[in-house]
Write an enzyme that holds these catalytic residues in place. Structure first.
Site, short mmCIF file in Angstrom:
data_model
loop_
_atom_site.label_atom_id
_atom_site.label_comp_id
_atom_site.label_asym_id
_atom_site.label_seq_id
_atom_site.Cartn_x
_atom_site.Cartn_y
_atom_site.Cartn_z
N ASP A 19 0.81 -1.23 0.00
CA ASP A 19 0.00 0.00 0.00
C ASP A 19 0.84 1.27 0.00
OD1 ASP A 19 -2.21 -1.68 0.11
OD2 ASP A 19 -2.21 -1.69 2.30
N LYS A 22 1.82 2.14 -5.04
CA LYS A 22 2.37 1.59 -6.28
C LYS A 22 1.45 1.87 -7.47
CE LYS A 22 2.43 -2.47 -4.33
NZ LYS A 22 2.12 -2.08 -2.94
N ASN A 44 -5.13 -10.28 -3.89
CA ASN A 44 -4.85 -9.73 -2.55
C ASN A 44 -4.40 -8.27 -2.68
OD1 ASN A 44 -2.51 -10.63 -3.83
ND2 ASN A 44 -1.52 -11.36 -1.97
N GLY A 46 -4.46 -4.35 -3.87
CA GLY A 46 -5.46 -3.31 -4.12
C GLY A 46 -4.70 -2.06 -4.49
N HIS A 47 -4.64 -1.76 -5.79
CA HIS A 47 -3.87 -0.62 -6.28
C HIS A 47 -4.84 0.49 -6.70
CE1 HIS A 47 -0.26 -3.45 -7.34
NE2 HIS A 47 -0.58 -3.46 -6.06
N GLN A 230 2.11 -5.99 -3.23
CA GLN A 230 2.60 -6.12 -1.86
C GLN A 230 3.88 -5.30 -1.68
OE1 GLN A 230 1.59 -9.53 -3.36
NE2 GLN A 230 -0.34 -8.59 -2.84
P1 GDP Z 1 -0.75 0.32 -3.51
O1 GDP Z 1 -1.35 -0.96 -3.06
O2 GDP Z 1 0.71 0.38 -3.26
O3 GDP Z 1 -1.09 0.66 -4.94
O4 GDP Z 1 -1.38 1.47 -2.60
P2 GDP Z 1 -2.95 1.62 -2.22
O5 GDP Z 1 -3.66 2.10 -3.42
O6 GDP Z 1 -3.44 0.41 -1.55
O7 GDP Z 1 -2.85 2.74 -1.10
C1 GDP Z 1 -2.33 4.01 -1.35
C2 GDP Z 1 -3.44 5.05 -1.07
O8 GDP Z 1 -2.87 6.32 -1.00
C3 GDP Z 1 -4.48 5.15 -2.19
O9 GDP Z 1 -5.71 5.49 -1.62
C4 GDP Z 1 -3.95 6.26 -3.06
O10 GDP Z 1 -4.98 6.93 -3.79
C5 GDP Z 1 -3.36 7.18 -2.03
N1 GDP Z 1 -2.18 7.95 -2.48
C6 GDP Z 1 -1.14 7.56 -3.25
N2 GDP Z 1 -0.19 8.53 -3.33
C7 GDP Z 1 -0.66 9.56 -2.56
C8 GDP Z 1 -0.12 10.82 -2.19
O11 GDP Z 1 0.98 11.20 -2.57
N3 GDP Z 1 -0.87 11.59 -1.36
C9 GDP Z 1 -2.09 11.20 -0.89
N4 GDP Z 1 -2.75 12.02 -0.08
N5 GDP Z 1 -2.63 10.01 -1.22
C10 GDP Z 1 -1.91 9.19 -2.03
P1 IMO Z 2 -0.86 -4.20 -2.25
O1 IMO Z 2 -0.39 -4.73 -3.60
C1 IMO Z 2 -0.96 -4.64 2.08
C2 IMO Z 2 -0.86 -8.73 3.63
C3 IMO Z 2 -2.11 -9.23 4.35
C4 IMO Z 2 -1.47 -10.21 5.33
C5 IMO Z 2 -0.33 -10.81 4.52
C6 IMO Z 2 -0.65 -12.15 3.88
O2 IMO Z 2 -2.16 -3.48 -2.28
O3 IMO Z 2 0.24 -3.43 -1.60
P2 IMO Z 2 -2.15 -12.87 1.80
O4 IMO Z 2 -3.62 -12.70 1.53
O5 IMO Z 2 -1.29 -12.23 0.75
O6 IMO Z 2 -1.77 -14.30 2.04
O7 IMO Z 2 -1.90 -12.09 3.19
O8 IMO Z 2 -0.03 -9.87 3.50
N1 IMO Z 2 -1.10 -8.22 2.27
C7 IMO Z 2 -1.08 -6.92 1.95
N2 IMO Z 2 -0.94 -5.81 2.72
N3 IMO Z 2 -1.07 -4.51 0.74
C8 IMO Z 2 -1.18 -5.60 -0.05
O9 IMO Z 2 -1.16 -5.52 -1.40
C9 IMO Z 2 -1.23 -6.87 0.56
N4 IMO Z 2 -1.37 -8.14 0.08
C10 IMO Z 2 -1.27 -8.94 1.14
O10 IMO Z 2 -2.77 -8.19 5.01
O11 IMO Z 2 -0.89 -9.49 6.40
MG MG Z 3 -2.88 -1.65 -1.81
#
Ligand code: GDP
Ligand code: IMO
Ligand code: MG
Length: 442
Positions: A19, A22, A44, A46-47, A230
C-alpha cells in the site's frame, strides 16, 4: 545477435509492507512505457488510481490498462482467480476501457481454486491468535500447491477433459491426505469443476506464452514497466516471515514471474510512503500506538483497499528501507504521501534498533526480535504548510526538502519522484535524478 541490455525497462517494487502507492506511481509512469506487466501476487493486491473524479481499484489487472493503447500482461508468477479477473474486466469495460483486447495472460500462471480459499479460512482459524491476517483470497494455498506440484494452470483450461482429470486427481490426493490425518475429513465433492472450467475458459483468448511475448516485444524496442504487488517486507523470502505473503514481491520476482531474464529488467524503483503502514499481523518496529497513530491513519485515509481493515501506522524506518534497497538492488526511490505529514510539528524517523542493550542497523530475520526491539529516532522539524498537489521540487517548503534529502542520504538511494496527492499529475519529478531523466527521455 540479441542484446541483453534492458536499460529501458523498470521494475516497481513496494519498499514496505504494501500500500505504498504503487498503483498511483505505475499509472503515472506508464505514460512512458508500452507494456505493463504484473509478476506476482493475485487479487490480494489493491492498487488505487485516481484520475480526475474517477477512482479505480485494480486487484489483478495491471494498472497500465487505464491508459488507452497500453498492453497489460499478467505473468506466470501471478495466481489467477478466473471469477475475480472476469469481474474486474467487466468493471473496466463498464468504464469504457477495452480491457480484454489489451490484456495478455501467461498460460503458465497458476489458478486459484475454490478449495484454496476454504483451506485458507480453515488454516487462519487453526492459527488462532497467531493468525497472519491474510486477505482470504486463496493466495497462500495456491502457491503451496504450485510448490507442491499439484497446481492447475491457465493453460490447462485449453483441454477441458484433461483439466477435469487433473483436478479430480488433485482433489482425491487432498482427500486421502485429509482423511489419513483427520479421520474421514474431505475437501468436498467435485461437482463444481465443470462449471468452473466453463466459466474460466473465457480467459482462453487472452492466454499467451508471456516470456516469449515480452522478450519479442523488447527486441522490437518496446519498453516494459514491471508492476509489483505487496512490498519487500511481505516477500516470502525477504519479509517478516511468517507474517508475509506467499510470493516474491521484491525485484527478483520480476524475472521469475515474467520469464524476462534479470539482465533485461533494467532499473528497479522502490516505492515508499513518507511514513509506514502495515495491514494484518506481524512485527512493526516504528508503529505508533495510540492517538498519534490514529491521527495519521485519519489524515492518510489508511484503510485497506481490499479488506477495508484499518492500517497500522508508523514512522519511516531507515534500517528497513536500507535493507529493502539492498535486497532489491534499488536504482531509485519514489516517496509518496508527503502531503499527509503537512500538519505535524515534528517528524520522527527510525534510525537504529536496540535489542538487549545492543544497538544495530541491520534488519533481523527473527520476528520475535523485531517485535521486541526498541527504535532510536531522529526527530526532524515539520514544515506545517500544505504540499498537496505540488509539482516542482523548488515549491516545497525548505523543511520538506530537507526531510526528503535526509531520507535519501540515510537510505543511500536517490529519489526520482515525490508524490503529493492521490491524483494523476500530483507529483514532482526530481530533475537531478538520473533515472527520472532516463524514463522521460522516451
Ligand atoms: P498500492 O497498493 O501500493 O497501490 O497502494 P494503495 O492504493 O493500496 O494505497 C495508497 C493510497 O494512497 C491510495 O488510496 C492512493 O490513492 C493514495 N495515495 C497515493 N499517493 C498519494 C499521495 O501522494 N498523497 C495522498 N494524499 N494520497 C496518495
Ligand atoms: P498491495 O499490492 C498490504 C498482507 C495481508 C497479510 C499478509 C498475507 O495493495 O500493496 P495474503 O492474503 O497475501 O496471504 O496475506 O499480507 N497483504 C497486503 N498488505 N497490501 C497488499 O497488497 C497486501 N497483500 C497482502 O494483510 O498481512
Ligand atoms: Mg494496496
Amino acid at each position: 545477435m540479441k542484446t541483453s541490455e534492458g536499460s529501458n525497462n523498470v521494475a516497481i517494487v513496494g519498499l514496505q509492507w504494501g500500500d505504498e502507492g504503487k498503483g498511483k506511481i505505475v499509472d503515472s509512469l506508464s505514460e512512458y512505457f508500452d507494456i505493463i506487466a504484473r509478476y506476482q501476487g493475485g487479487a490480494n493486491a489493491g492498487h488505487t488510481v485516481v484520475i480526475d473524479d474517477n477512482k479505480f481499484i485494480l486487484q489483478l489487472v495491471p494498472t497500465g490498462i487505464l491508459r488507452p493503447g497500453k498492453i497489460a500482461v499478467i505473468g506466470q508468477g501471478v495466481v489467477v482467480n478466473p471469477d475475480a479477473l472476469l469481474r474486474e474486466l467487466d468493471g473496466l469495460e463498464g468504464d469504457g476501457l477495452n480491457a480484454r483486447e489489451r490484456l495478455k495472460i501467461s498460460d503458465r500462471a497458476h489458478l486459484i481454486m475454490p478449495y484454496h480459499r476454504s483451506h485458507e479460512v480453515a488454516a487462519e482459524q487453526a492459527r488462532g491468535v497467531g493468525k497472519i491476517g491474510t486477505t482470504a483470497k486463496g493466495i497462500g494455498p495456491t502457491y503451496e500447491d504450485k510448490a507442491g506440484r499439484r497446481g492447475l494452470r491457465t493453460g490447462d483450461l485449453r483441454n477441458p477433459e484433461a483439466f477435469l482429470r487433473k483436478c479430480k486427481a488433485v482433489l482425491s490426493e487432498k482427500d486421502r491426505i485429509a482423511s489419513a490425518l483427520f479421520d474421514g475429513a474431505s475437501f468436498g465433492g467435485d461437482e463444481w469443476i465443470g462449471e468452473y472450467i466453463e466459466k474460466a475458459r473465457a480467459l482462453l483468448p487472452m492466454l499467451v506464452d508471456a516470456s516469449e511475448y515480452l522478450n519479442d516485444e523488447m527486441d522490437r524496442g518496446k519498453r516494459i514497466l514491471f508492476e509489483g504487488a505487496q512490498g519487500t517486507l511481505l516477500d516470502i523470502d525477504h519479509g517478516t516471515y511468517p507474517f508475509v505473503t506467499s510470493s516474491n514481491s521484491s525485484a527478483g520476482g520480476a524475472a521469475t514471474g515474467t520469464g524476462v531474464g534479470p539482465t533485461r529488467i533494467g532499473s528497479v524503483i522502490g516505492i515508499s510512503k513518507a511514513y509506514t503502514t502495515r495491514v494484518g499481523s506481524g512485527p512493526f518496529p516504528t508503529e505508533i500506538l495510540g492517538g498519534d497513530g490514529e491521527e495519521l491513519r485519519a489524515r492518510g485515509s489508511e484503510y485497506g483497499a481490499v479488506t477495508g481493515r484499518p492500517r497500522r501506522c508508523g514512522w519511516f524506518d531507515v534500517p528497513a528501507a536500507r535493507y529493502g534497497a539492498r535486497v532489491n538492488g534499488l536504482s531509485a526511490m519514489i516517496i509518496t504521501k508527503l502531503d499527509i505529514l503537512d500538519t505535524l510539528d515534528e517528524i520522527p524517523v527510525g534510525m537504529e534498533y536496540e535489542y538487549r542493550g545492543e544497538r544495530f542497523t541491520s534488519f533481523p530475520a527473527d520476528v520475535d526480535i523485531l517485535d521486541q526491539i526498541k527504535v532510536h529516532y531522529r526527530v526532524l522539524p515539520g514544515w506545517k504548510q500544505s504540499t498537496f498537489g505540488l509539482q516542482e521540487f523548488s515549491q516545497l517548503p525548505q523543511k520538506a526538502q530537507d526531510y526528503l534529502h535526509f531520507l535519501s542520504d540515510q537510505v543511500g538511494v536517490e529519489i526520482a519522484m515525490v508524490s503529493t496527492g492521490p491524483g494523476r499529475g500530483q507529483a514532482i519529478w526530481c530533475n537531478e535524478s538520473r533515472l527520472a531523466n532516463l524514463i522521460r527521455s522516451k
